[in-house]
Every structure is written in C-alpha cells, then in structure tokens.
Motif scaffolding. Structure first.
Motif, short mmCIF file in Angstrom:
data_model
loop_
_atom_site.label_atom_id
_atom_site.label_comp_id
_atom_site.label_asym_id
_atom_site.label_seq_id
_atom_site.Cartn_x
_atom_site.Cartn_y
_atom_site.Cartn_z
N TYR A 148 -16.72 -27.00 -10.84
CA TYR A 148 -17.83 -27.59 -10.68
C TYR A 148 -19.15 -26.50 -11.68
CZ TYR A 148 -16.69 -31.09 -7.18
OH TYR A 148 -16.57 -32.04 -6.56
N GLY A 149 -18.33 -25.65 -12.20
CA GLY A 149 -19.15 -24.70 -13.11
C GLY A 149 -18.58 -23.92 -13.65
N VAL A 150 -18.97 -23.23 -14.99
CA VAL A 150 -18.03 -22.49 -15.75
C VAL A 150 -18.80 -21.10 -15.93
CG1 VAL A 150 -17.23 -22.29 -18.31
CG2 VAL A 150 -17.65 -24.31 -17.39
N PRO A 151 -17.98 -19.98 -15.66
CA PRO A 151 -18.49 -18.79 -15.43
C PRO A 151 -19.05 -18.31 -16.80
CG PRO A 151 -16.35 -18.78 -14.61
CD PRO A 151 -16.61 -20.28 -15.40
N ALA A 152 -20.50 -17.91 -16.54
CA ALA A 152 -21.05 -17.57 -17.81
C ALA A 152 -21.18 -15.89 -17.95
CB ALA A 152 -22.54 -17.97 -17.94
N THR A 153 -21.29 -15.40 -16.97
CA THR A 153 -21.54 -14.05 -16.79
C THR A 153 -20.72 -13.53 -15.32
OG1 THR A 153 -23.69 -13.95 -15.55
CG2 THR A 153 -23.62 -13.65 -17.68
N SER A 154 -20.54 -12.34 -15.35
CA SER A 154 -19.92 -11.89 -13.98
C SER A 154 -20.52 -10.48 -13.73
CB SER A 154 -18.38 -11.60 -14.32
OG SER A 154 -17.70 -11.24 -12.89
N ASP A 155 -20.29 -10.07 -12.71
CA ASP A 155 -21.08 -8.51 -12.30
C ASP A 155 -19.93 -7.97 -11.20
OD1 ASP A 155 -23.03 -7.88 -13.14
OD2 ASP A 155 -24.56 -9.33 -11.87
N GLY A 156 -19.72 -6.61 -11.37
CA GLY A 156 -18.99 -5.92 -10.71
C GLY A 156 -19.90 -4.51 -10.65
N ALA A 157 -20.00 -4.21 -9.39
CA ALA A 157 -21.01 -2.97 -9.20
C ALA A 157 -20.15 -1.69 -9.62
CB ALA A 157 -21.37 -2.83 -7.83
N MET A 158 -21.03 -0.85 -10.20
CA MET A 158 -20.67 0.60 -10.58
C MET A 158 -21.39 1.65 -9.88
SD MET A 158 -19.46 -0.08 -14.59
CE MET A 158 -20.98 -0.43 -15.08
N LEU A 159 -20.94 2.82 -10.09
CA LEU A 159 -21.78 4.01 -9.58
C LEU A 159 -22.14 4.62 -10.71
CD1 LEU A 159 -22.67 5.84 -6.97
CD2 LEU A 159 -20.67 7.12 -7.57
N TYR A 160 -23.58 4.55 -10.91
CA TYR A 160 -24.30 5.38 -11.99
C TYR A 160 -24.55 6.81 -11.41
CZ TYR A 160 -25.11 1.17 -14.34
OH TYR A 160 -24.83 -0.14 -15.06
N PHE A 161 -24.37 7.72 -12.30
CA PHE A 161 -24.59 9.11 -11.63
C PHE A 161 -24.94 10.08 -12.64
CE2 PHE A 161 -20.36 9.03 -13.34
CZ PHE A 161 -19.89 10.18 -14.27
N ARG A 162 -25.51 11.31 -12.35
CA ARG A 162 -26.26 12.19 -13.36
C ARG A 162 -25.21 13.07 -13.88
NH1 ARG A 162 -31.78 13.35 -13.67
NH2 ARG A 162 -31.08 14.75 -15.17
N GLU A 163 -24.54 12.57 -14.95
CA GLU A 163 -23.25 13.64 -15.44
C GLU A 163 -23.91 14.75 -15.72
OE1 GLU A 163 -19.77 12.37 -18.23
OE2 GLU A 163 -21.76 11.67 -18.92
N ASP A 164 -24.91 14.93 -16.32
CA ASP A 164 -25.57 16.39 -16.71
C ASP A 164 -25.34 17.40 -15.61
OD1 ASP A 164 -27.64 15.12 -15.74
OD2 ASP A 164 -29.00 16.14 -16.82
N LEU A 165 -26.06 16.95 -14.41
CA LEU A 165 -26.15 17.84 -13.04
C LEU A 165 -24.71 17.97 -12.44
CD1 LEU A 165 -29.49 16.18 -11.75
CD2 LEU A 165 -29.20 18.36 -13.20
N LEU A 166 -24.00 16.78 -12.40
CA LEU A 166 -22.78 17.01 -11.84
C LEU A 166 -21.96 18.15 -12.71
CD1 LEU A 166 -23.25 14.84 -10.14
CD2 LEU A 166 -21.30 13.71 -10.26
#
Length: 427
Positions: free
Chosen positions: A143-161
């Motif tokens: 009934y539809g065609v996937p145009a975009t998907s989404d998977g969550a990610m963890l964004y982090f301050r690489e410089d501070l870590l």
C-alpha cells in the motif's frame, strides 16, 4: 522475539518481490485495474525543512509537462499532518493524490481503504532494506513505497569525550557515568547530559518505545495485542523518569520535539542527544550556524538493559483512494523513490535512504561515514504498534507516559492505566 520479526519481514519481502500467483500475483492484477488516469496530481507532505521535495518535483515537472505535480505542504507536526490526511479521506476529497505517510500510519490508512493497493512488481522492492518494505505491507499486500527511513543514533560531543578519555556509552548506566566524568571538565561548564524528545506528541511515543524495547519489553506484541504492563516496560519507563529526576535529562526537555533537541545539541547545551539522521547535516553547519560543527560523532543508541533499539521511522508514499490520475501517481512514486532521488534526499537533508545500494556504496560511505551504523540501526529497529487505530493508540501512550514523566502518577500506575486503555482500543 525480534529475531522472529526479522524472519517474518524477510519472508514477506520474498513474497513481495515474487511474481507468482501464489505470492500475490492476483492482488497485483486487481491493484492495477484501479490505477488509471493521467494528468496533474498533488503531493501532500509535512513541512519540508530540508528543501528536498521542491527539487524532486521540479525535476519531475520538467520531464512531464502534461502531468505536473503540485506540492501541498502540511504542518511540521506529525499529528497535524495525519489529522489533515484523515479529514481529506473522510470527506472523500480528491485534493490529495500522493500521500507522504509516516510509515506507522500505513496499516490504519490501508485498513480504512483510504489508500489503494499498489502493484508489487513496479517498484524493485528487492532492492530496498527489508524492514522498510515491511512497513508498507498490510495483509501481505503493498500500500506504499518506502521513500525515506529513519533509525535513531546517539549524537555526542566527540571532542569532550576524547578530552575526558571516555568512550561512547553502550548503556544508560554507562552514559550516566560518562556524563559525570565529562561534565566535570571546565569546557563543559553549564552543559546537561542527555536529551531526546519528550513533549506530548508522536516523538514521545517513539522515545518511550525505544526505552521499553531496549529493556526487553514491548507496547504491543506481534499480533497487535497490548502487553505493556510488564516488569520490562516498567524498567524502561523508570529509566526515563529517573533521568528527569536526577537531572541527567534537563527539565526543559519535557518540552522538546526534534527541533528543540537539535538546537540544544548544536548550541552546546547537551553532551548527548537521541536524534534521527537528519540532525547530522544541521549539526555539521550545512545550513545554519552550529557550535558543534567538526566536534561531534555518532554511535548506536545506548539501551536500558543492554544495546539500544531504535524505533523504525520513515515515510511511505501512497495514493489516496479518492484521487484522480492514479496512473501518473504510480509513475511519480517510482520516480520519487528511485536511487537518484534518495541520494538527493541524503545529500540535501541527511534523510535516510531505503535502498540498500546507497548504504553499501564505498563512495557514499566515504562521504557519509555514519551510513553503516545507520543501516544497522534500521535493520535492527522495532516498528511502533502496527494497529488499525494507531492515532488513538499513540494518543493513549502519550497521555499516560507524559503524566509519569511529569510526576503526576507512578510508572506502575501509568503502565496499568495504559494497558487497560489499549485493551479497550484494540478490542
């Protein structure tokens, strides 16, 4: 349980891409008979903050001057988008032709016959990530065609870590420990630990589902039956409640949707944020000033009881039952979900593709190093409740979870009340 779902998705995809009568050839024939008429159409979608849709429509209109597409921009809120689409269907209006549906709405719209079945053999579905195709099926029909998907990610301050000698966390406990160490740095003065989306809207359902799934629980089972009043679900909800209570999640995040989360991270106010891939280009300073450009990284979501589990986001393109010129609509959907257009969505707005080839292309990986991580997030993601009356179900989730986060009821009471309401809603 997740493994069984992945196997079910794979089986559905095999059937979807087969051309034999046993796997739905007859339904493809019946779908084709409803898809007639050529001429101008409309494309209804949410507010286009990335500016992708006008580019796609411009390319189509240039090549099809007698079958032009007009873009109808709906509100940015997913709940408001759905409301307008439902109203359009209930009045049997032909104002909307192609609908850009949040993938979790597909079951509801198909069950109510607000969208039409599509011919499986027109869309190269074997080239799509299987979990995305699963969201477009209702009773094994497309009934539809996937145009975009989404998977969550963890964004982090690489410089501070890096300065604190801390690795990206794999669990919520590790994230709390990382924040204790990193936020003690002089450079992190005034920062908070972590933000997601906790306003009373669809994003709250997503964040709650991720916490529950990551703790080994579910909202509804494989058959759509509620099963949320469990120790596992309580552990997930308690993690969110404790996050607010302890200050790990700043109190202001109770008002956060995606935009507020993005700005908090880009302004350097939080160390970690849970976000979709479209935050990447914004944080990198592609279209607006960002204090974290060149200073951040991405990692898999941390989980409550182990590695995190993303909710499966994304959008499917469908055709309104009451629209005119459906044959043109089919061709436009094929055009808009082609690899070229998905590459454009990725380049312009960091919108996750649904075609596997774009994730596996070495040139694309060099340009977007996070693509392998994002593909794993999408492949392992869990769908939100796939129920016919999704709007009422998500409203119930938001009502009780929001009350728990605000301290208006205990987690046990919230889950008990939610289970009872979901049982009424799902029969």
């Amino acid at each position: 349980m997740r493994q069984r779902r992945r196997l079910a998705a794979a089986a559905a995809l095999v059937c979807t891409t087969a051309l034999s009568t046993a796997c739905g050839g007859s339904s493809t024939e019946s779908a084709s008979t409803e898809l007639e008429g050529r001429g101008p159409i409309t494309y209804a979608a949410g507010k286009d903050e990335e500016g992708v849709n006008p580019k796609i429509i411009e390319a189509w209109n240039k090549a099809h001057p007698d079958q032009k597409v007009r873009f109808i921009e709906l509100p940015s809120s997913a709940d408001d988008q759905r409301q307008q689409m439902v109203q359009n269907a209930q009045t049997k209006s032909d104002a909307f032709t192609v609908l850009d549906l949040d993938n979790v709405w597909t079951t509801e719209f198909a069950a109510n016959r607000w969208i039409v079945e599509l011919p499986k053999d027109r869309f190269e579905l074997d080239q799509f990530v299987p979990t995305t195709v699963e969201t477009a099926l209702y009773r094994d029909r497309l009934y539809g065609v996937p145009a975009t998907s989404d998977g969550a990610m963890l964004y982090f301050r690489e410089d501070l870590l890096r300065k604190a000698g801390v690795q990206p966390p794999k669990t919520w406990a590790e994230m709390r420990q990382a924040c204790d160490e990193v936020l003690a740095l002089p450079e992190a003065e005034g920062m908070s630990c972590f933000a997601g989306q906790y306003e009373k809207y669809e994003g709250l359902t997503v964040n709650f589902a991720e916490a529950v799934n990551s703790a080994g629980g579910v909202i509804t089972d494989e058959n759509g039956k509620p099963n949320v009043n469990t120790p596992e679900a309580k552990r997930g909800l308690d993690a969110l409640i404790e996050g607010f209570r302890s200050g790990m999640i700043p109190r202001e995040a109770i008002t956060f949707q995606e935009t507020e989360t993005r700005r908090a991270f880009m302004d350097g106010r939080v160390l970690f944020s849970r976000a979709w891939p479209n935050q990447y280009s914004h944080a990198a300073g592609a279209d607006e000033p960002s204090k974290v450009a060149g200073k951040f990284g991405v990692a898999p979501l941390p989980g409550v009881g182990g590695p995190g589990v993303s909710s499966l986001g994304g959008h499917n393109l469908a055709i309104s039952t009451y629209a005119k010129n459906k044959a043109t609509a089919v061709d436009f959907i094929k055009f808009a979900t082609a690899a070229e257009q998905q590459r454009l969505r990725l380049d312009v707005g960091s919108l996750a593709p649904t075609r596997s080839s774009l994730y596996d292309d070495p040139a694309m990986q060099q340009k977007y190093p996070y693509l392998p991580l994002l593909k794993k997030s999408i492949e392992g993601a869990e769908p939100r409740p796939r129920v016919v009356n999704y709007g009422e179900v998500t409203d119930a989730v938001q009502q009780h979870v929001y009350a728990a986060l605000r301290g208006e009821k205990s987690s046990q009471q919230a889950l008990s009340d939610l289970q009872a309401q979901l049982q009424k809603l799902t029969g």
